[in-house]
Design a protein around this motif. Structure first.
Motif, mmCIF file in Angstrom:
data_model
loop_
_atom_site.group_PDB
_atom_site.id
_atom_site.type_symbol
_atom_site.label_atom_id
_atom_site.label_comp_id
_atom_site.label_asym_id
_atom_site.label_seq_id
_atom_site.Cartn_x
_atom_site.Cartn_y
_atom_site.Cartn_z
ATOM 1 N N ALA A 37 0.827 -1.207 0.000
ATOM 2 C CA ALA A 37 0.000 0.000 0.000
ATOM 3 C C ALA A 37 0.863 1.260 0.000
ATOM 4 O O ALA A 37 0.575 2.223 -0.733
ATOM 5 C CB ALA A 37 -0.930 -0.012 1.214
ATOM 6 N N ILE A 38 1.911 1.275 0.798
ATOM 7 C CA ILE A 38 2.778 2.453 0.877
ATOM 8 C C ILE A 38 3.506 2.684 -0.440
ATOM 9 O O ILE A 38 3.593 3.814 -0.936
ATOM 10 C CB ILE A 38 3.750 2.314 2.064
ATOM 11 C CG1 ILE A 38 2.972 2.478 3.379
ATOM 12 C CG2 ILE A 38 4.899 3.307 1.974
ATOM 13 C CD1 ILE A 38 3.706 2.008 4.608
ATOM 14 N N GLY A 39 4.031 1.619 -1.050
ATOM 15 C CA GLY A 39 4.684 1.763 -2.348
ATOM 16 C C GLY A 39 3.723 2.248 -3.419
ATOM 17 O O GLY A 39 4.064 3.130 -4.231
ATOM 18 N N ILE A 40 2.519 1.688 -3.427
ATOM 19 C CA ILE A 40 1.502 2.110 -4.397
ATOM 20 C C ILE A 40 1.156 3.578 -4.195
ATOM 21 O O ILE A 40 1.038 4.347 -5.163
ATOM 22 C CB ILE A 40 0.257 1.218 -4.268
ATOM 23 C CG1 ILE A 40 0.554 -0.188 -4.817
ATOM 24 C CG2 ILE A 40 -0.938 1.829 -5.004
ATOM 25 C CD1 ILE A 40 -0.505 -1.218 -4.484
ATOM 26 N N CYS A 41 0.998 3.987 -2.932
ATOM 27 C CA CYS A 41 0.630 5.372 -2.653
ATOM 28 C C CYS A 41 1.728 6.343 -3.037
ATOM 29 O O CYS A 41 1.443 7.478 -3.447
ATOM 30 C CB CYS A 41 0.260 5.523 -1.183
ATOM 31 S SG CYS A 41 -1.300 4.725 -0.751
ATOM 32 N N ILE A 42 2.975 5.936 -2.915
ATOM 33 C CA ILE A 42 4.071 6.786 -3.378
ATOM 34 C C ILE A 42 3.972 6.970 -4.891
ATOM 35 O O ILE A 42 4.065 8.083 -5.407
ATOM 36 C CB ILE A 42 5.429 6.198 -2.974
ATOM 37 C CG1 ILE A 42 5.613 6.285 -1.455
ATOM 38 C CG2 ILE A 42 6.579 6.923 -3.689
ATOM 39 C CD1 ILE A 42 6.804 5.499 -0.925
ATOM 40 N N PHE A 43 3.760 5.870 -5.605
ATOM 41 C CA PHE A 43 3.672 5.950 -7.068
ATOM 42 C C PHE A 43 2.473 6.800 -7.500
ATOM 43 O O PHE A 43 2.570 7.598 -8.441
ATOM 44 C CB PHE A 43 3.568 4.549 -7.668
ATOM 45 C CG PHE A 43 3.632 4.520 -9.166
ATOM 46 C CD1 PHE A 43 4.829 4.747 -9.824
ATOM 47 C CD2 PHE A 43 2.496 4.275 -9.921
ATOM 48 C CE1 PHE A 43 4.900 4.728 -11.216
ATOM 49 C CE2 PHE A 43 2.554 4.248 -11.315
ATOM 50 C CZ PHE A 43 3.758 4.479 -11.962
ATOM 51 N N LEU A 44 1.347 6.628 -6.808
ATOM 52 C CA LEU A 44 0.126 7.364 -7.156
ATOM 53 C C LEU A 44 0.088 8.753 -6.538
ATOM 54 O O LEU A 44 -0.814 9.540 -6.852
ATOM 55 C CB LEU A 44 -1.101 6.584 -6.684
ATOM 56 C CG LEU A 44 -1.342 5.197 -7.290
ATOM 57 C CD1 LEU A 44 -2.572 4.565 -6.667
ATOM 58 C CD2 LEU A 44 -1.487 5.276 -8.805
ATOM 59 N N GLU A 45 1.016 9.051 -5.637
ATOM 60 C CA GLU A 45 0.987 10.278 -4.842
ATOM 61 C C GLU A 45 -0.362 10.415 -4.133
ATOM 62 O O GLU A 45 -0.992 11.479 -4.117
ATOM 63 C CB GLU A 45 1.319 11.510 -5.682
ATOM 64 C CG GLU A 45 2.724 11.440 -6.269
ATOM 65 C CD GLU A 45 3.248 12.782 -6.763
ATOM 66 O OE1 GLU A 45 2.424 13.676 -7.069
ATOM 67 O OE2 GLU A 45 4.489 12.936 -6.855
#
Length: 405
Positions: A214-222
């Motif tokens: 989730a954290i990696g995805i949120c970084i990519f999606l901002e």
């Protein structure tokens, strides 16, 4: 077989009762409430540009540790340029890979994309970038859902790896078309994130890798809102996964836990009923493979958090990771098992071992911060060059071994 075992932001995390500096990375000493970065750093999932440049320089100058690790990665079947993606619309994953409909293909394709992204950045050869893009585009155009009992764990494993590859490719002029990037974003947002962001009351390694994803995805999606939600869950789960003697007679429990008695906690910790040392993990008496999954995710999240501006290694999370790595490394290396630990008998640490999960944490805590970690250091050197675990850990001697950037 392993599948069957199932610029830098201002301070990102705000202490509940301890004020932190208004600039720079904030060491965390108490339970914290997460805040999203004011500006997301890219690439910023597990590796940033300085680290990537460090790796590239080491390999291209022929330095042995990195050259050997790079060649080992390229020799992996997952790094073969003639390998093709095998996307599945509905990935159906049950316990112990029964059934395995697209499960192995998904995690291996994600790791293959990550290997190709690293090879592209290091070599500058467009064939690697094109291959990484082909994996990401194939799955973005196909996958719609994860089903069966292991769906959250499966989404966590693959979802933890996809953003690493995507961050490198997107922010290195690799030629990934904007339309394809949008499709990939939609896959992460609509297929993976809803599955992992809700967390899990299952074994701690589940929730840890789900939050890593989730954290990696949120970084990519901002995606600031979900970044905060995932990081708060992570900050609650780590103290419930690795014990410190300062916790008291029994380990902490996660806020959503139903563990309301000593007996329930002991059962959840696989029968461990006494806690005289720091570093015991919730799954120590299960086996070291699963502990390794948990330790890997803790180190991965801490590394991404450091890149995004907050040094989790400097506080409670780092302390738990350091003791967890040291405790399990010591017994992996053959230390005698005391009678109080798992009733004096650990599950075979020869075959059911930590595997190559120590590099990221060891580099951060020992190489960067200077902590003495003798057992972890010996085990880390013994396992070099680190390979991949078929799930979500890959080639970390290359990426993080002695990486001082």
């Amino acid at each position: 077989m392993l599948r069957a075992l199932a610029g830098r932001a201002l301070a990102n995390l705000l202490c509940l009762s301890l004020a932190i500096s208004v600039s720079g990375s904030a060491p965390l000493t108490e339970r914290t409430v997460a805040q999203a970065p004011t500006t997301f750093v890219h690439p910023g999932v597990l590796l940033d540009q300085n680290q990537l440049e460090f790796i590239k320089d080491k390999v291209n100058s022929g330095e042995e540790q990195w050259t050997n690790a790079y060649q080992a990665m390229l020799q992996s079947p997952l790094a073969a340029l003639n390998r093709e993606p095998s996307p599945t619309a509905t990935v159906e994953c049950g316990p112990e890979s029964t059934p395995d409909i697209g499960c192995t293909a998904e995690t291996e394709d994600a790791l293959a994309a990550y290997a190709m992204s690293l090879a592209w950045y290091i070599s500058g050869s467009a064939q690697y970038a094109e291959k990484a893009i082909s994996y990401m585009n194939a799955w973005a155009g196909t996958v719609k859902a994860h089903t069966d009992s292991n769906a959250p764990l499966q989404a966590g494993w693959a979802g933890a790896t996809w953003p690493r590859a995507a961050e490198i490719i997107r922010y290195s002029n690799a030629g990934w078309p904007n339309e394809d990037i949008t499709n990939f974003e939609n896959m992460l947002r609509n297929v993976y994130l809803p599955e992992v962001i809700v967390g899990s009351n299952s074994n701690g390694n589940w929730e840890l890798v789900m939050m890593e994803a989730a954290i990696g995805i949120c970084i990519f999606l901002e995606d600031s809102s979900n970044y905060v939600k995932a990081m708060n869950t992570f900050l609650d789960r780590v103290p419930a996964y690795i014990y410190l003697t300062s916790d008291g007679e029994h380990p902490q429990t996660a806020p959503a836990s139903s563990l309301t008695s000593s007996a329930a906690i002991i059962d959840y910790w696989y029968g461990q009923d006494t806690f005289p040392e720091s570093g015991i993990a919730q799954e120590t008496c299960r086996d070291f493979v699963h502990v390794g999954y948990g330790l890997a995710s803790i180190s991965h999240v801490a590394e991404s958090s450091r890149i995004q501006g907050t040094d989790l290694y400097a506080g409670d999370i780092g302390q738990r990771l350091r003791f967890g790595l040291g405790f399990h490394s010591r017994y992996q290396l053959g230390a005698s098992v005391p009678s109080w630990l798992c009733k004096g008998s650990l599950v075979d640490t020869g075959t059911k071992r930590l595997n190559s999960v120590t590099e990221v944490g060891y580099n951060a805590l020992s190489t960067r911060l200077g902590h003495v970690m003798n057992s972890t250091g010996i085990l880390t050197m013994d396992q070099r060059p680190a390979g991949e675990n078929e799930l979500f850990v890959g080639w970390e001697t290359l990426t993080h071994g002695n990486n001082t950037a």
